[in-house]
Write a protein that holds these residues in place. Structure first.
Motif, PDB file in Angstrom:
ATOM      1  N   GLN A  23       0.842  -1.211  -0.110  1.00 45.19           N
ATOM      2  CA  GLN A  23      -0.113   0.004  -0.031  1.00 45.19           C
ATOM      3  C   GLN A  23       0.989   1.285   0.011  1.00 45.19           C
ATOM      4  OE1 GLN A  23      -1.959  -0.829   3.482  1.00 45.19           O
ATOM      5  NE2 GLN A  23      -3.995  -1.429   2.322  1.00 45.19           N
ATOM      6  N   ARG A  24       2.013   1.347   0.744  1.00 44.88           N
ATOM      7  CA  ARG A  24       2.883   2.561   0.837  1.00 44.88           C
ATOM      8  C   ARG A  24       3.691   2.612  -0.276  1.00 44.88           C
ATOM      9  NH1 ARG A  24       3.868   0.043   5.927  1.00 44.88           N
ATOM     10  NH2 ARG A  24       5.958  -0.588   5.359  1.00 44.88           N
ATOM     11  N   GLN A  25       3.760   1.611  -1.504  1.00 51.05           N
ATOM     12  CA  GLN A  25       4.512   1.914  -2.634  1.00 51.05           C
ATOM     13  C   GLN A  25       3.712   2.371  -3.876  1.00 51.05           C
ATOM     14  OE1 GLN A  25       7.686   1.198  -1.820  1.00 51.05           O
ATOM     15  NE2 GLN A  25       6.819   0.521   0.112  1.00 51.05           N
ATOM     16  N   LEU A  26       2.436   2.224  -3.677  1.00 50.37           N
ATOM     17  CA  LEU A  26       1.503   2.345  -4.904  1.00 50.37           C
ATOM     18  C   LEU A  26       1.243   3.754  -4.894  1.00 50.37           C
ATOM     19  CD1 LEU A  26      -0.683  -0.871  -4.873  1.00 50.37           C
ATOM     20  CD2 LEU A  26       1.162  -0.422  -6.513  1.00 50.37           C
ATOM     21  N   SER A  27       1.010   4.494  -6.260  1.00 46.85           N
ATOM     22  CA  SER A  27       0.563   5.594  -6.334  1.00 46.85           C
ATOM     23  C   SER A  27      -0.924   5.646  -6.305  1.00 46.85           C
ATOM     24  CB  SER A  27       1.010   5.926  -7.750  1.00 46.85           C
ATOM     25  OG  SER A  27       0.391   5.325  -8.780  1.00 46.85           O
ATOM     26  N   ALA A  28      -1.599   7.028  -6.254  1.00 50.39           N
ATOM     27  CA  ALA A  28      -3.037   7.102  -6.122  1.00 50.39           C
ATOM     28  C   ALA A  28      -3.542   6.251  -7.402  1.00 50.39           C
ATOM     29  CB  ALA A  28      -3.448   8.396  -5.797  1.00 50.39           C
ATOM     30  N   GLU A  29      -2.913   6.631  -8.342  1.00 50.22           N
ATOM     31  CA  GLU A  29      -3.494   6.169  -9.644  1.00 50.22           C
ATOM     32  C   GLU A  29      -3.605   4.690  -9.864  1.00 50.22           C
ATOM     33  OE1 GLU A  29      -1.684   7.981 -13.183  1.00 50.22           O
ATOM     34  OE2 GLU A  29      -2.697   6.453 -14.242  1.00 50.22           O
ATOM     35  N   SER A  30      -2.478   4.199  -9.544  1.00 44.55           N
ATOM     36  CA  SER A  30      -2.333   2.668  -9.305  1.00 44.55           C
ATOM     37  C   SER A  30      -3.551   2.094  -8.395  1.00 44.55           C
ATOM     38  CB  SER A  30      -1.166   2.090  -9.055  1.00 44.55           C
ATOM     39  OG  SER A  30      -0.245   2.414 -10.243  1.00 44.55           O
ATOM     40  N   MET A  31      -3.693   2.655  -7.341  1.00 38.12           N
ATOM     41  CA  MET A  31      -4.683   2.169  -6.314  1.00 38.12           C
ATOM     42  C   MET A  31      -5.987   2.226  -7.090  1.00 38.12           C
ATOM     43  SD  MET A  31      -3.234   1.397  -3.204  1.00 38.12           S
ATOM     44  CE  MET A  31      -4.130   1.879  -1.792  1.00 38.12           C
ATOM     45  N   LYS A  32      -6.222   3.373  -7.660  1.00 36.33           N
ATOM     46  CA  LYS A  32      -7.641   3.660  -8.255  1.00 36.33           C
ATOM     47  C   LYS A  32      -7.747   2.473  -9.376  1.00 36.33           C
ATOM     48  CE  LYS A  32     -10.260   7.029 -10.962  1.00 36.33           C
ATOM     49  NZ  LYS A  32      -9.959   8.056 -11.765  1.00 36.33           N
ATOM     50  N   TYR A  33      -6.836   2.314 -10.050  1.00 32.62           N
ATOM     51  CA  TYR A  33      -6.807   1.161 -11.031  1.00 32.62           C
ATOM     52  C   TYR A  33      -7.041  -0.259 -10.697  1.00 32.62           C
ATOM     53  CZ  TYR A  33      -5.043  -1.844 -14.826  1.00 32.62           C
ATOM     54  OH  TYR A  33      -5.116  -3.035 -15.859  1.00 32.62           O
TER      55      TYR A  33
END
Ligand code: ZN
Length: 235
Positions: free
Chosen positions: A88-98
Motif C-alpha cells: 500500500q505504501r509503494q503504490l501511487s494513487a492512480e495505481s490504487m484507483k486502477y
C-alpha cells in the motif's frame, strides 16, 4: 490467434519482463492477466504500470483487492498481511484507483477468465484437486476457463480420455496457468500459458528469470525475507 495468459505476478518485475519477452518472441496477439499483480514482491508500482501498458484485459486478484479494500484482509496470514501493508505504501494513487476498478471475470471469444474459480470468483476458492474442480466444471457455462490463484499450474477436465492439451468442444476445461512471480510447485521457474485459439491447443510455459535479483531487492526492503527464499525454492 495466440493468447498469452499470465497470472500472479506479485510485484516481481524481473519475472514479468521475462514472460512478456517470451510472449513477444512468440508473437502473441493478446495478453490476458488474471490478477494478483501486487503483493509479496518488491516492485508493485512498476508491475501495475507494465501490466496496464501491455495487457488487453486484466482481472482482480485477492491480493490486489486486499491492498485497496483493507476489510478483505481477514483471510490473509501474517506474512501476506505485512506484504499488503508494505505494498500500500509503494503504490501511487492512480495505481490504487486502477486496482480498485478491476473486474472479477472476463470473456473473450468463447473463453472465460477468472483469478480463482469460475463459480463465485469473489470467494477466492483454491482449486487444488480434481474434487475441488469437479463442482466448478459442472457449474461452468463456458467450455474453457483460465485460472491462477494457487500458483500451481494444473489442468482439470471432464474428458476422461484427455491426452495432452488439445481441447475438444464437447468437454470442459479449467486450466491453471501457474504463477509468473511466485511459483509454488517446487519449480522456481516462472509459469504462464499460451493458447492457440485456431488449433485449440494449450501450451504451458516454464522459463528461468533472474530470481536472485528479485530476491536481493526483497531483502533490501522491510518485506519478510522468507519471501526472497521462497522465490529461489519455488515453494
Ligand atoms: Zn496469487
Amino acid at each position: 490467434m495466440l493468447l498469452s495468459v499470465i497470472s500472479d505476478i506479485h510485484g516481481n518485475l524481473e519475472a514479468l519482463e521475462r514472460a512478456l519477452e517470451i510472449s513477444k518472441e512468440l508473437k502473441c496477439d493478446r495478453i490476458m492477466c488474471l490478477g494478483d499483480i501486487v503483493g509479496y514482491g518488491p516492485d508493485p508500482e512498476a508491475c501495475v504500470k507494465r501490466v496496464r501498458e501491455v495487457s488487453d484485459d486484466v482481472l482482480m486478484g485477492n491480493h490486489d483487492q486486499a491492498v485497496v479494500q483493507p476489510d478483505r484482509i481477514d483471510q490473509f496470514n501474517e506474512m501476506a498481511r505485512s506484504a499488503v501493508f508494505w505494498t500500500q505504501r509503494q503504490l501511487s494513487a492512480e495505481s490504487m484507483k486502477y486496482l480498485r476498478n478491476l473486474p472479477y471475470t472476463s470473456t473473450w471469444m468463447d473463453l472465460l477468465f477468472v483469478h480463482a474459480s469460475p463459480k463465485n470468483p469473489e470467494e477466492w476458492k483454491y482449486l487444488f484437486t480434481p474434487d475441488d474442480a469437479a463442482e466448478q466444471l459442472d457449474a461452468m457455462m463456458s467450455n474453457v476457463c483460465f485460472v491462477g490463484h494457487t500458483h500451481v499450474p494444473q489442468f482439470f477436465t471432464t474428458d476422461p480420455a484427455a491426452r495432452g492439451f488439445t481441447l475438444k468442444t464437447e468437454h470442459k476445461y479449467i486450466i491453471n496457468v501457474g504463477s509468473v512471480g511466485q511459483p509454488r510447485d517446487g519449480d522456481a521457474r516462472l509459469s504462464f500459458g499460451l493458447f492457440d485459439t485456431d488449433r485449440r491447443i494449450y501450451q504451458p510455459v516454464r522459463a528461468q528469470y533472474d530470481a536472485k535479483q528479485t530476491a536481493r531487492k526483497i531483502r533490501a526492503t522491510d518485506l519478510p525475507s522468507f519471501l526472497a527464499d521462497r522465490l529461489l525454492r519455488g515453494r
